[in-house]
Design an enzyme around this catalytic site. Structure first.
Site, short mmCIF file in Angstrom:
data_model
loop_
_atom_site.label_atom_id
_atom_site.label_comp_id
_atom_site.label_asym_id
_atom_site.label_seq_id
_atom_site.Cartn_x
_atom_site.Cartn_y
_atom_site.Cartn_z
N ASP A 135 18.17 -84.82 14.90
CA ASP A 135 16.82 -84.47 14.03
C ASP A 135 16.03 -85.84 13.52
O ASP A 135 16.68 -86.93 13.43
CB ASP A 135 17.05 -83.82 12.78
CG ASP A 135 15.61 -83.28 12.32
OD1 ASP A 135 14.80 -83.06 12.71
OD2 ASP A 135 15.72 -83.12 10.98
N HIS A 136 14.72 -85.74 13.64
CA HIS A 136 14.20 -86.89 13.06
C HIS A 136 13.86 -86.83 11.81
O HIS A 136 13.12 -85.89 11.03
CB HIS A 136 12.64 -86.85 13.92
CG HIS A 136 12.84 -86.98 15.22
ND1 HIS A 136 11.80 -86.25 15.98
CD2 HIS A 136 13.32 -87.96 15.91
CE1 HIS A 136 11.89 -86.82 17.30
NE2 HIS A 136 12.91 -87.67 17.57
N PHE B 237 11.43 -81.73 11.02
CA PHE B 237 11.40 -80.37 11.42
C PHE B 237 11.75 -80.30 13.00
O PHE B 237 11.17 -79.59 13.61
CB PHE B 237 10.20 -79.54 11.21
CG PHE B 237 9.84 -79.65 9.70
CD1 PHE B 237 10.70 -79.13 8.48
CD2 PHE B 237 8.48 -80.04 9.38
CE1 PHE B 237 10.43 -79.35 7.44
CE2 PHE B 237 7.88 -80.06 8.22
CZ PHE B 237 8.97 -79.85 6.93
N HIS B 238 12.42 -81.29 13.29
CA HIS B 238 12.91 -81.50 14.71
C HIS B 238 14.39 -81.27 15.20
O HIS B 238 14.79 -82.04 15.86
CB HIS B 238 12.37 -82.60 15.38
CG HIS B 238 10.88 -82.82 15.27
ND1 HIS B 238 10.17 -83.98 15.27
CD2 HIS B 238 9.62 -81.91 15.12
CE1 HIS B 238 8.95 -83.98 15.01
NE2 HIS B 238 8.40 -82.60 14.80
N PRO B 239 14.86 -80.13 14.62
CA PRO B 239 16.58 -80.13 14.94
C PRO B 239 16.63 -79.94 16.38
O PRO B 239 15.96 -79.11 17.24
CB PRO B 239 16.95 -78.97 14.07
CG PRO B 239 15.80 -78.32 13.78
CD PRO B 239 14.54 -79.12 13.82
#
Length: 542
Positions: free
Chosen positions: A295-296, A470-472
């Site tokens: 994730d980011h 919010f980038h899993p």
């Protein structure tokens, strides 16, 4: 128990699932069921671009996940909102359309995933697009596709930030989704005519009249139904009753980087050492399910603005909010038409690396926190995230109950390079805002504050205040090694009749926001299914 039959069952009506359901149901002879745990996308704030600040934490349309305590982030539990509604996260996200770098996809191909280089995937990105921006290269963009792409109107503060980035040595780049990503420019967004263009509005709305497509909302899928090594359907719970859906051809899991591995584990597909103590019989051993989570991680810098040109000023009073609401209702313009970040910067923290390793989101407002009230002063925000984290986490169920939330451990900042890159990113933000172009606007640095100067102090700030952007991804990774979950045709390794199509299949997270890539994955999956139903099934990696 009710039993129904279809040709294809798509689990999850998010960014990829909506695409798959649309493309498969285009054949009127094919019966398609799309199952979504959440409701229809009738909440009006979903369709207002700036409405994400109201929807992402709304328990009616968001799963409301949070992580386990993260050691590298001051042992905090970090909220992880995920869309639980038609359109999934594309209905509650910040609307930024960023594909990632050519190098991301070429790396996937270098890992042995045939058909996943940038040149292979560009047609699917273009297939999705209805790009309304003038002067975009036809090599990289297209008009007439389902997904509306537009851009915020220019603004003096945003223009100044782009100029400041250029003064700091970062080139201007009008199209970071074009020939190269590096540079500063206005974000492209998934909006059309001042309205959010989610995967549901883009792909389901045109298809919902099809008699062969059923869209079932409010259905929690409890498990996959298997016969030996073949998946033959799913079991779902709707209003307290159990429904069994059977499929003649394939089940496509598009439930996302959290729910896709969760459902595989609930169905006995995963690591036996994990499933056995939970009382779940292992039906197929795949140790990579739920592993490789990426994730980011992001941290924000907030600055006071010396001129009243921020959204804090425009909507800080009752009159301002009324004016803003009327402006959007009458013209579909103004603050309510904005995405979560108006300017994007893709930059390198070190000259020796080949492509950008950080991304800025420049926001023409400042707030106490996500979903919280705007500051009373004029302010703006610049956030930074590391694009290629080396830290790896896990998604793991700790109960056989399908309604129980899985344990999310992202292990943020576990790798040294992640820590170093975040510190360098904060320093680069300060460098950009300190350029002459920002002088007319730059006031006091509110956070982290000018007293936070040493590398140790900046890192401590990042640990204490950072969060997900919010980038899993990558929890059912595509590949050929022993930890791969799907092959390059997105088929679950060692199983028949089952594919995964969502962010979980990414071997490595893309260098940017993930929604565009998820929509591409949906297009690619549908093409793989439609182009061949007879390709040989892969053997499980040893």
């Amino acid at each position: 128990m009710t039993v129904e039959s279809y040709d294809f069952i798509v689990v999850g009506a998010g960014s990829a699932g909506c695409v798959v359901a649309n493309r498969l149901s285009a054949d009127s002879a094919t019966r398609v069921l799309l199952i979504e745990a959440g409701p229809r996308d009738r909440n009006p704030w979903i369709h207002v671009p700036a409405g994400y600040y109201r929807t992402m934490f709304d328990p009616r349309i968001s799963w409301g996940y949070e992580t386990a305590p993260v050691p590298g982030a001051a042992n905090r539990r970090i909220p992880w909102p995920r869309g639980k509604v038609l359109g999934g996260c594309s209905s509650i996200n910040g609307l930024v359309y960023a594909r990632g770098q050519r190098e991301d996809f070429d790396h996937w191909r270098q890992l042995g995933n045939v058909g996943w280089s940038f040149d292979d995937l560009l047609p699917f990105f273009r297939m999705a697009e209805d790009n309304a921006l003038p002067g975009m290269s036809e090599t990289y963009h297209a008009k007439g596709g389902p997904l509306g792409i537009s851009q915020a109107e220019p603004n003096p503060l945003c223009d100044a930030f782009i100029e400041a980035a250029e003064q700091a040595g970062i080139p201007r780049n009008r199209d970071y989704n074009g020939a190269q990503q590096e540079g500063a420019g206005y974000f492209q967004t998934t909006a059309r005519n001042g309205l959010r263009c989610s995967a549901a509005t883009a792909y389901l709305r045109p298809a919902r009249h099809r008699s062969n497509l059923r869209i079932q909302t409010g259905a929690l899928v409890r498990r996959l139904l298997t016969e030996g090594r073949r998946v033959v359907g799913v079991e779902a719970e709707i209003d307290g009753r159990t429904v069994e859906y059977r499929c003649a051809r394939e089940v496509v899991l598009s439930a996302g980087a959290i729910n896709s591995p969760q459902l595989l584990q609930l169905s006995g597909i995963g690591d036996p050492a994990h499933l056995g103590p939970l009382g779940i019989e292992t039906r197929h051993a795949l140790p990579g399910v739920g592993q490789n989570l990426q994730d980011h991680y992001t941290a924000r810098c907030v600055f006071a603005c010396k001129q009243p040109v921020t959204l804090n000023d425009e909507v800080g009073t009752v009159i301002g909010r009324v004016r803003t609401g009327l402006q959007w209702l009458l013209t579909r313009r103004g603050p309510l038409s904005l995405s979560a970040g108006q300017v994007g910067v893709f930059a390198r923290t070190r000259p020796e690396i080949a492509s950008p390793d950080i991304q800025f989101h420049f926001l023409r407002y400042s707030a106490e926190g996500r979903g919280k009230s705007l500051h009373r002063f004029s302010g703006f925000t610049v956030s930074v995230c590391q694009l290629r984290p080396e830290s790896r986490g896990t998604i793991a169920i700790d109960s056989p109950d399908p309604a129980a939330k899985p344990v999310i451990q992202p292990n943020y900042l576990d790798a040294m390079i992640d820590r170093e890159t975040m510190v360098a990113g904060i320093r680069l933000i300060r460098d950009v805002v300190g350029q002459p172009a920002m002088a007319p606007f730059l006031g006091q640095e509110i956070t982290p504050g000018t007293d936070v100067e040493s590398d140790e102090g900046v890192l401590d700030y990042v640990r204490q205040s950072g969060s997900t952007i919010f980038h899993p991804s990558s929890t059912c990774k595509m590949g050929h090694d022993a930890m791969a979950v799907v092959d390059d045709r997105l088929r679950v390794r060692g199983m028949e009749g089952l594919r995964v199509a969502d962010a979980s299949i990414m071997p490595t997270v893309v260098s940017g926001n993930t929604n565009a890539a998820c929509i591409m994955i949906g297009e690619k999956c549908a093409d793989l299914i439609l182009s061949s139903q007879s390709a040989p099934q892969p053997e499980l990696a040893q």
